[in-house]
Write an enzyme that holds these catalytic residues in place. Structure first.
Site, PDB file in Angstrom:
ATOM      1  N   LEU A  47       1.340   3.653   2.261  1.00 14.00           N
ATOM      2  CA  LEU A  47       2.098   3.848   3.498  1.00 14.00           C
ATOM      3  C   LEU A  47       2.944   2.621   3.824  1.00 14.00           C
ATOM      4  CD1 LEU A  47       2.721   5.549   5.991  1.00 14.00           C
ATOM      5  CD2 LEU A  47       0.629   4.659   7.046  1.00 14.00           C
TER       6      LEU A  47
ATOM      7  N   ASP B 167      -3.000 -12.655   3.757  1.00  9.95           N
ATOM      8  CA  ASP B 167      -4.330 -12.045   3.710  1.00  9.95           C
ATOM      9  C   ASP B 167      -4.770 -11.862   5.165  1.00  9.95           C
ATOM     10  OD1 ASP B 167      -7.026 -11.511   3.732  1.00  9.95           O
ATOM     11  OD2 ASP B 167      -7.484 -12.848   2.049  1.00  9.95           O
TER      12      ASP B 167
ATOM     13  N   GLY C  95       0.845  -1.197   0.000  1.00 12.52           N
ATOM     14  CA  GLY C  95       0.000   0.000   0.000  1.00 12.52           C
ATOM     15  C   GLY C  95       0.880   1.247   0.000  1.00 12.52           C
TER      16      GLY C  95
ATOM     17  N   ALA D 183      -6.080  -1.658   5.160  1.00 16.21           N
ATOM     18  CA  ALA D 183      -7.306  -0.934   5.530  1.00 16.21           C
ATOM     19  C   ALA D 183      -8.343  -1.093   4.428  1.00 16.21           C
ATOM     20  CB  ALA D 183      -7.007   0.556   5.728  1.00 16.21           C
TER      21      ALA D 183
ATOM     22  N   TYR E 253     -17.414   4.363   7.344  1.00 15.23           N
ATOM     23  CA  TYR E 253     -15.943   4.274   7.325  1.00 15.23           C
ATOM     24  C   TYR E 253     -15.366   4.821   8.631  1.00 15.23           C
ATOM     25  CZ  TYR E 253     -11.149   5.678   6.218  1.00 15.23           C
ATOM     26  OH  TYR E 253      -9.789   5.874   6.252  1.00 15.23           O
TER      27      TYR E 253
HETATM   28  N1  LIG Z   1      -5.482   6.960   1.990  1.00 12.72           N
HETATM   29  C1  LIG Z   1      -5.886   7.965   2.750  1.00 12.72           C
HETATM   30  O1  LIG Z   1      -6.175   9.058   2.271  1.00 12.72           O
HETATM   31  C2  LIG Z   1      -5.979   7.777   4.256  1.00 12.72           C
HETATM   32  C3  LIG Z   1      -6.533   8.806   5.029  1.00 12.72           C
HETATM   33  C4  LIG Z   1      -6.600   8.634   6.412  1.00 12.72           C
HETATM   34  C5  LIG Z   1      -6.150   7.461   6.984  1.00 12.72           C
HETATM   35  N2  LIG Z   1      -5.635   6.482   6.209  1.00 12.72           N
HETATM   36  C6  LIG Z   1      -5.188   5.239   6.839  1.00 12.72           C
HETATM   37  O2  LIG Z   1      -3.803   5.084   6.614  1.00 12.72           O
HETATM   38  C7  LIG Z   1      -3.488   3.694   6.493  1.00 12.72           C
HETATM   39  C8  LIG Z   1      -2.720   3.448   5.204  1.00 12.72           C
HETATM   40  O3  LIG Z   1      -3.530   3.840   4.094  1.00 12.72           O
HETATM   41  P1  LIG Z   1      -2.993   3.765   2.601  1.00 12.72           P
HETATM   42  O4  LIG Z   1      -3.472   4.974   1.892  1.00 12.72           O
HETATM   43  O5  LIG Z   1      -1.547   3.444   2.590  1.00 12.72           O
HETATM   44  O6  LIG Z   1      -3.821   2.525   2.052  1.00 12.72           O
HETATM   45  P2  LIG Z   1      -3.676   1.781   0.635  1.00 12.72           P
HETATM   46  O7  LIG Z   1      -2.639   2.400  -0.215  1.00 12.72           O
HETATM   47  O8  LIG Z   1      -5.064   1.626   0.110  1.00 12.72           O
HETATM   48  O9  LIG Z   1      -3.138   0.351   1.081  1.00 12.72           O
HETATM   49  C9  LIG Z   1      -3.938  -0.528   1.775  1.00 12.72           C
HETATM   50  C10 LIG Z   1      -3.290  -1.879   1.640  1.00 12.72           C
HETATM   51  O10 LIG Z   1      -4.096  -2.825   2.341  1.00 12.72           O
HETATM   52  C11 LIG Z   1      -4.032  -4.014   1.599  1.00 12.72           C
HETATM   53  N3  LIG Z   1      -5.116  -4.911   1.936  1.00 12.72           N
HETATM   54  C12 LIG Z   1      -6.448  -4.710   1.813  1.00 12.72           C
HETATM   55  N4  LIG Z   1      -7.095  -5.804   2.203  1.00 12.72           N
HETATM   56  C13 LIG Z   1      -6.158  -6.723   2.557  1.00 12.72           C
HETATM   57  C14 LIG Z   1      -6.206  -8.057   3.020  1.00 12.72           C
HETATM   58  N5  LIG Z   1      -7.362  -8.692   3.198  1.00 12.72           N
HETATM   59  N6  LIG Z   1      -5.039  -8.674   3.312  1.00 12.72           N
HETATM   60  C15 LIG Z   1      -3.846  -8.066   3.120  1.00 12.72           C
HETATM   61  N7  LIG Z   1      -3.737  -6.808   2.654  1.00 12.72           N
HETATM   62  C16 LIG Z   1      -4.890  -6.150   2.389  1.00 12.72           C
HETATM   63  C17 LIG Z   1      -4.121  -3.564   0.159  1.00 12.72           C
HETATM   64  O11 LIG Z   1      -3.691  -4.624  -0.636  1.00 12.72           O
HETATM   65  P3  LIG Z   1      -4.025  -4.710  -2.206  1.00 12.72           P
HETATM   66  O12 LIG Z   1      -2.903  -3.887  -2.810  1.00 12.72           O
HETATM   67  O13 LIG Z   1      -3.928  -6.140  -2.534  1.00 12.72           O
HETATM   68  O14 LIG Z   1      -5.366  -4.109  -2.392  1.00 12.72           O
HETATM   69  C18 LIG Z   1      -3.198  -2.371   0.174  1.00 12.72           C
HETATM   70  O15 LIG Z   1      -1.872  -2.737  -0.121  1.00 12.72           O
HETATM   71  C19 LIG Z   1      -4.823   2.959   6.594  1.00 12.72           C
HETATM   72  O16 LIG Z   1      -5.068   2.562   7.915  1.00 12.72           O
HETATM   73  C20 LIG Z   1      -5.830   4.021   6.213  1.00 12.72           C
HETATM   74  O17 LIG Z   1      -7.115   3.784   6.741  1.00 12.72           O
HETATM   75  C21 LIG Z   1      -5.538   6.612   4.852  1.00 12.72           C
END
Ligand SMILES: NC(=O)c1ccc[n+]([C@@H]2O[C@H](COP(=O)([O-])OP(=O)(O)OC[C@H]3O[C@@H](n4cnc5c(N)ncnc54)[C@H](OP(=O)(O)O)[C@@H]3O)[C@@H](O)[C@H]2O)c1
Length: 298
Positions: free
Chosen positions: A17, A43, A15, A67, A132
């Site tokens: 982060l 997973d 992901g 997430a 969410y």
């Molecule tokens: N993005 C934002 O704007 C934002 C804002 C506030 C807070 N946050 C929080 O910050 C954190 C990091 O967010 P991010 O933007 O880095 O998220 P991201 O880029 O969407 O990455 C999420 C990762 O979770 C993986 N994932 C989803 N389901 C899974 C499963 N069942 N088993 C294993 N891996 C799984 C995804 O894998 P796949 O690649 O296979 O889908 C992806 O690599 C999260 O807690 C998020 O809620 C994010």
């Protein structure tokens, strides 16, 4: 974190982060054993597989980059949002506790609802107004219950990086396609590059004085989504058919707070708030990755 800690596990490592955390862990602790697992290797909804991974790795430190981030879709898929954002982190925190590992989890500004007009510190009571936000809030509580005294919950906002889908990439793609863009002008946030967020996370972990618990970690300052988009286009000299819209007229499925700018109070008090200004940070990011993203989206 003790100097003896040397077995690091990152879940959701592909992901935005998760990937950045992996890079920075490797550069700060080149001798550590680093396990960077994506969905294919672990997973996180498969609790048997998670138990096997923990048994094999025996981590000292676990960082959860997984997430369910589809804010609007969550309104129709509450079970999926709950599974990834509440049940999974609860389970990962429990597994971490069982092997004595520190657990790091990330949450969101959307745990706050309406009613704020100035930056929101960790002292304020969370009151999410979307599925969410509620699922992420429950995740925070369950993490702190399941690995008490050894968990950091870090709330962030509007993440972007050079990989995967995010607001910056979407805006660039839409502009290149010549699409008419209407972007909300009355919701205020602090867009945050994953690079300084990962740095602050590792600083927190290595501090001798940082108590476990909830931390806010966003860039300084604030902007509307409209100003954010406008800044991206101006910085890259991209022609975009951009106009502002009010959130009431935008019609998103999930309610979003009109002001969710976070105050990094805990980090500041500990002398650990190195988060840059949102505009400077975005400028840095676009200087390094703007052209790459433009060519990928052409
Ligand atoms: N993005 C934002 O704007 C934002 C804002 C506030 C807070 N946050 C929080 O910050 C954190 C990091 O967010 P991010 O933007 O880095 O998220 P991201 O880029 O969407 O990455 C999420 C990762 O979770 C993986 N994932 C989803 N389901 C899974 C499963 N069942 N088993 C294993 N891996 C799984 C995804 O894998 P796949 O690649 O296979 O889908 C992806 O690599 C999260 O807690 C998020 O809620 C994010």
């Amino acid at each position: 974190m003790s100097e003896l800690c040397r077995r690091f596990l990152v879940l959701g490592a592909h992901g935005q982060l998760g990937h950045e955390l992996g890079l920075q862990l490797a550069s700060r602790w080149p001798d550590a054993e680093l396990y960077l697992l994506g969905r294919a290797e672990c997973d996180v909804t498969d609790f048997d597989q998670v138990a096997e991974v923990f048994a094999e790795v025996q981590p000292d430190l676990v960082l959860n980059g997984t997430a369910y981030n589809a804010v609007d879709l969550a309104e129709d898929e509450p079970d999926e949002a709950f599974r990834l954002n509440a049940m999974v982190p609860a389970h990962l925190a429990l597994n971490s506790a069982l092997c004595g590992a520190t657990f790091v989890h990330y949450s969101t500004d959307y745990v706050f609802g309406e009613g704020f007009t100035s930056p929101i510190s960790e002292m304020e009571v969370a009151s999410p107004n979307s599925v969410y936000g509620k699922s992420k809030r429950l995740g925070e509580e369950l993490v702190l219950q399941n690995n008490p005294g050894n968990s950091f919950v870090i709330r962030c906002c509007g993440l972007y990086g050079e990989r995967r889908a995010n607001f910056v990439r979407t805006m660039i793609r839409c502009a290149l396609q010549g699409r008419k863009l209407t972007v909300v002008e009355d919701q205020f946030i602090s867009p945050t590059w994953v690079r300084p967020l990962a740095t602050v996370t590792l600083d927190l972990l290595t501090s001798d004085h940082a108590p476990y618990g909830i931390y806010h970690a966003v860039t300084q300052g604030q902007c509307s989504w409209y100003e954010y988009a406008d800044t991206i286009f101006k910085s890259l000299n991209l022609d975009a058919d951009l106009s502002p819209v009010l959130q009431a007229d935008w019609g998103a499925k999930a309610p979003r707070p009109s002001y969710s700018v976070l105050d990094n109070m805990q980090l500041r008090v500990l002398g650990l708030d190195t988060m840059p200004d949102w505009k400077d940070s975005l400028e840095d990011f676009l200087t390094q990755y703007g052209e790459q993203i433009v060519s990928e989206e052409k």
